[in-house]
Design a protein around this motif. Sequence first.
Motif, PDB file in Angstrom:
ATOM      1  N   ALA A 122      32.391 -43.093   1.651  1.00  0.00           N
ATOM      2  CA  ALA A 122      33.514 -42.691   2.506  1.00  0.00           C
ATOM      3  C   ALA A 122      34.391 -41.647   1.822  1.00  0.00           C
ATOM      4  O   ALA A 122      34.880 -40.710   2.467  1.00  0.00           O
ATOM      5  CB  ALA A 122      34.342 -43.923   2.880  1.00  0.00           C
ATOM      6  N   GLU A 123      34.595 -41.805   0.516  1.00  0.00           N
ATOM      7  CA  GLU A 123      35.433 -40.852  -0.221  1.00  0.00           C
ATOM      8  C   GLU A 123      34.810 -39.460  -0.224  1.00  0.00           C
ATOM      9  O   GLU A 123      35.504 -38.450  -0.060  1.00  0.00           O
ATOM     10  CB  GLU A 123      35.642 -41.318  -1.663  1.00  0.00           C
ATOM     11  N   ALA A 124      33.483 -39.408  -0.380  1.00  0.00           N
ATOM     12  CA  ALA A 124      32.798 -38.113  -0.376  1.00  0.00           C
ATOM     13  C   ALA A 124      32.836 -37.490   1.009  1.00  0.00           C
ATOM     14  O   ALA A 124      33.075 -36.281   1.158  1.00  0.00           O
ATOM     15  CB  ALA A 124      31.346 -38.286  -0.839  1.00  0.00           C
ATOM     16  N   GLU A 125      32.634 -38.283   2.027  1.00  0.00           N
ATOM     17  CA  GLU A 125      32.655 -37.769   3.400  1.00  0.00           C
ATOM     18  C   GLU A 125      34.026 -37.204   3.745  1.00  0.00           C
ATOM     19  O   GLU A 125      34.131 -36.212   4.484  1.00  0.00           O
ATOM     20  CB  GLU A 125      32.268 -38.875   4.376  1.00  0.00           C
ATOM     21  N   ALA A 126      35.082 -37.830   3.219  1.00  0.00           N
ATOM     22  CA  ALA A 126      36.432 -37.335   3.484  1.00  0.00           C
ATOM     23  C   ALA A 126      36.653 -35.958   2.860  1.00  0.00           C
ATOM     24  O   ALA A 126      37.462 -35.165   3.354  1.00  0.00           O
ATOM     25  CB  ALA A 126      37.458 -38.329   2.934  1.00  0.00           C
ATOM     26  N   VAL A 127      35.914 -35.661   1.783  1.00  0.00           N
ATOM     27  CA  VAL A 127      36.052 -34.368   1.103  1.00  0.00           C
ATOM     28  C   VAL A 127      35.283 -33.273   1.824  1.00  0.00           C
ATOM     29  O   VAL A 127      35.813 -32.183   2.080  1.00  0.00           O
ATOM     30  CB  VAL A 127      35.571 -34.477  -0.370  1.00  0.00           C
ATOM     31  N   HIS A 128      34.019 -33.535   2.179  1.00  0.00           N
ATOM     32  CA  HIS A 128      33.196 -32.473   2.757  1.00  0.00           C
ATOM     33  C   HIS A 128      32.952 -32.608   4.265  1.00  0.00           C
ATOM     34  O   HIS A 128      32.497 -31.668   4.915  1.00  0.00           O
ATOM     35  CB  HIS A 128      31.848 -32.342   2.030  1.00  0.00           C
ATOM     36  N   GLY A 129      33.237 -33.775   4.831  1.00  0.00           N
ATOM     37  CA  GLY A 129      33.123 -33.944   6.274  1.00  0.00           C
ATOM     38  C   GLY A 129      31.704 -34.023   6.797  1.00  0.00           C
ATOM     39  O   GLY A 129      31.479 -33.957   8.003  1.00  0.00           O
ATOM     40  N   ILE A 130      30.719 -34.185   5.921  1.00  0.00           N
ATOM     41  CA  ILE A 130      29.315 -34.254   6.337  1.00  0.00           C
ATOM     42  C   ILE A 130      28.933 -35.715   6.555  1.00  0.00           C
ATOM     43  O   ILE A 130      29.138 -36.552   5.662  1.00  0.00           O
ATOM     44  CB  ILE A 130      28.394 -33.619   5.281  1.00  0.00           C
ATOM     45  N   THR A 131      28.384 -36.033   7.713  1.00  0.00           N
ATOM     46  CA  THR A 131      28.051 -37.415   8.054  1.00  0.00           C
ATOM     47  C   THR A 131      26.548 -37.665   7.953  1.00  0.00           C
ATOM     48  O   THR A 131      25.732 -36.734   8.038  1.00  0.00           O
ATOM     49  CB  THR A 131      28.509 -37.751   9.481  1.00  0.00           C
ATOM     50  N   ALA A 132      26.190 -38.925   7.801  1.00  0.00           N
ATOM     51  CA  ALA A 132      24.779 -39.315   7.770  1.00  0.00           C
ATOM     52  C   ALA A 132      24.094 -38.980   9.085  1.00  0.00           C
ATOM     53  O   ALA A 132      22.906 -38.606   9.109  1.00  0.00           O
ATOM     54  CB  ALA A 132      24.658 -40.800   7.449  1.00  0.00           C
ATOM     55  N   GLU A 133      24.820 -39.109  10.188  1.00  0.00           N
ATOM     56  CA  GLU A 133      24.259 -38.795  11.502  1.00  0.00           C
ATOM     57  C   GLU A 133      23.878 -37.311  11.588  1.00  0.00           C
ATOM     58  O   GLU A 133      22.824 -36.959  12.121  1.00  0.00           O
ATOM     59  CB  GLU A 133      25.254 -39.145  12.605  1.00  0.00           C
ATOM     60  N   PHE A 134      24.723 -36.453  11.062  1.00  0.00           N
ATOM     61  CA  PHE A 134      24.453 -35.018  11.074  1.00  0.00           C
ATOM     62  C   PHE A 134      23.212 -34.684  10.255  1.00  0.00           C
ATOM     63  O   PHE A 134      22.443 -33.767  10.601  1.00  0.00           O
ATOM     64  CB  PHE A 134      25.668 -34.258  10.528  1.00  0.00           C
ATOM     65  N   LEU A 135      22.987 -35.428   9.186  1.00  0.00           N
ATOM     66  CA  LEU A 135      21.883 -35.128   8.273  1.00  0.00           C
ATOM     67  C   LEU A 135      20.572 -35.803   8.660  1.00  0.00           C
ATOM     68  O   LEU A 135      19.540 -35.546   8.029  1.00  0.00           O
ATOM     69  CB  LEU A 135      22.259 -35.550   6.847  1.00  0.00           C
ATOM     70  N   ALA A 136      20.597 -36.632   9.681  1.00  0.00           N
ATOM     71  CA  ALA A 136      19.421 -37.445  10.013  1.00  0.00           C
ATOM     72  C   ALA A 136      18.166 -36.618  10.271  1.00  0.00           C
ATOM     73  O   ALA A 136      17.056 -37.022   9.918  1.00  0.00           O
ATOM     74  CB  ALA A 136      19.728 -38.335  11.215  1.00  0.00           C
ATOM     75  N   ASP A 137      18.309 -35.447  10.883  1.00  0.00           N
ATOM     76  CA  ASP A 137      17.127 -34.638  11.206  1.00  0.00           C
ATOM     77  C   ASP A 137      16.934 -33.464  10.250  1.00  0.00           C
ATOM     78  O   ASP A 137      16.135 -32.557  10.500  1.00  0.00           O
ATOM     79  CB  ASP A 137      17.221 -34.110  12.639  1.00  0.00           C
ATOM     80  N   LYS A 138      17.663 -33.458   9.138  1.00  0.00           N
ATOM     81  CA  LYS A 138      17.553 -32.364   8.176  1.00  0.00           C
ATOM     82  C   LYS A 138      16.402 -32.616   7.198  1.00  0.00           C
ATOM     83  O   LYS A 138      15.945 -33.752   7.033  1.00  0.00           O
ATOM     84  CB  LYS A 138      18.874 -32.214   7.413  1.00  0.00           C
ATOM     85  N   PRO A 139      15.902 -31.574   6.526  1.00  0.00           N
ATOM     86  CA  PRO A 139      14.798 -31.751   5.586  1.00  0.00           C
ATOM     87  C   PRO A 139      15.210 -32.553   4.357  1.00  0.00           C
ATOM     88  O   PRO A 139      16.401 -32.663   4.050  1.00  0.00           O
ATOM     89  CB  PRO A 139      14.439 -30.309   5.195  1.00  0.00           C
TER      90      PRO A 139
END
Length: 241
Positions: A51-68
């Motif tokens: 959660a602390e990292a997400e608050a810094v960069h705003g990147i979510t697991a959902e956004f990355l689900a289809d990434k390489p």
Amino acid sequence: MRQIVLDTETTGLDWRNGDRVIEIGCVELLNRSLTGRHYHVYLNPERGIDAEAEAVHGITAEFLADKPRFRDVAVEFEDFVRDAELVIHNAAFDVGFLNHELSLLGRARLDVLCSGVVDTLKMAKEQNPGKKASLDALCERYQVDNGRRTLHGALLDAEILAEVYLAMTRGQESLMIGLDDVEAAIDHGGELVPVERPELRVLRASAAEEAAHADLLAGIAKANKGLCLWLPAAADEAPAA
């Protein structure tokens, strides 16, 4: 000289605890000029994001689900940075994470892949001891516009860091430009043309000049009880203290 300004975003603060790289951003400098070439990718870390990292960069697991995955882009990443000098802010962090990702695939570390690493955080602390050395603080010090930086992002931060790095090392750039001016000049058509440098003359001291020089050194040695840096024999004969 080819340099790659690099930044990463990650799932957390420590790859030793299983954290992974989720974004890589790189911009290319060639002879201290931005070329416009860049490398940017989001990565599926195959794990959650703190959660602390997400608050810094705003990147979510959902956004990355289809990434390489990193293994899918390892070769193209290596091709982009190979043989270049890396410029990184707080290099130990990014290098540690990327070396871990490469080691998981049995691939060579960055110190084998690249020609070296410049840590701008270390450089900033050496240049201005006791002053803040964050990227935002350096932007303020060197008047680099970071108004777009509401959240951390690897490519944006790499672009900003490139400008900061060039500002931090501008004295070196001035020296390089001065040397270049010796080799080229602008003709009346506005084109750079080679300058023919005259052959250097080698002037050797005459016998009289060498004798005068020896007398001068002898006088210095006599005045300093035999101590003369430019006259080793006189220093060897100096009395023990």
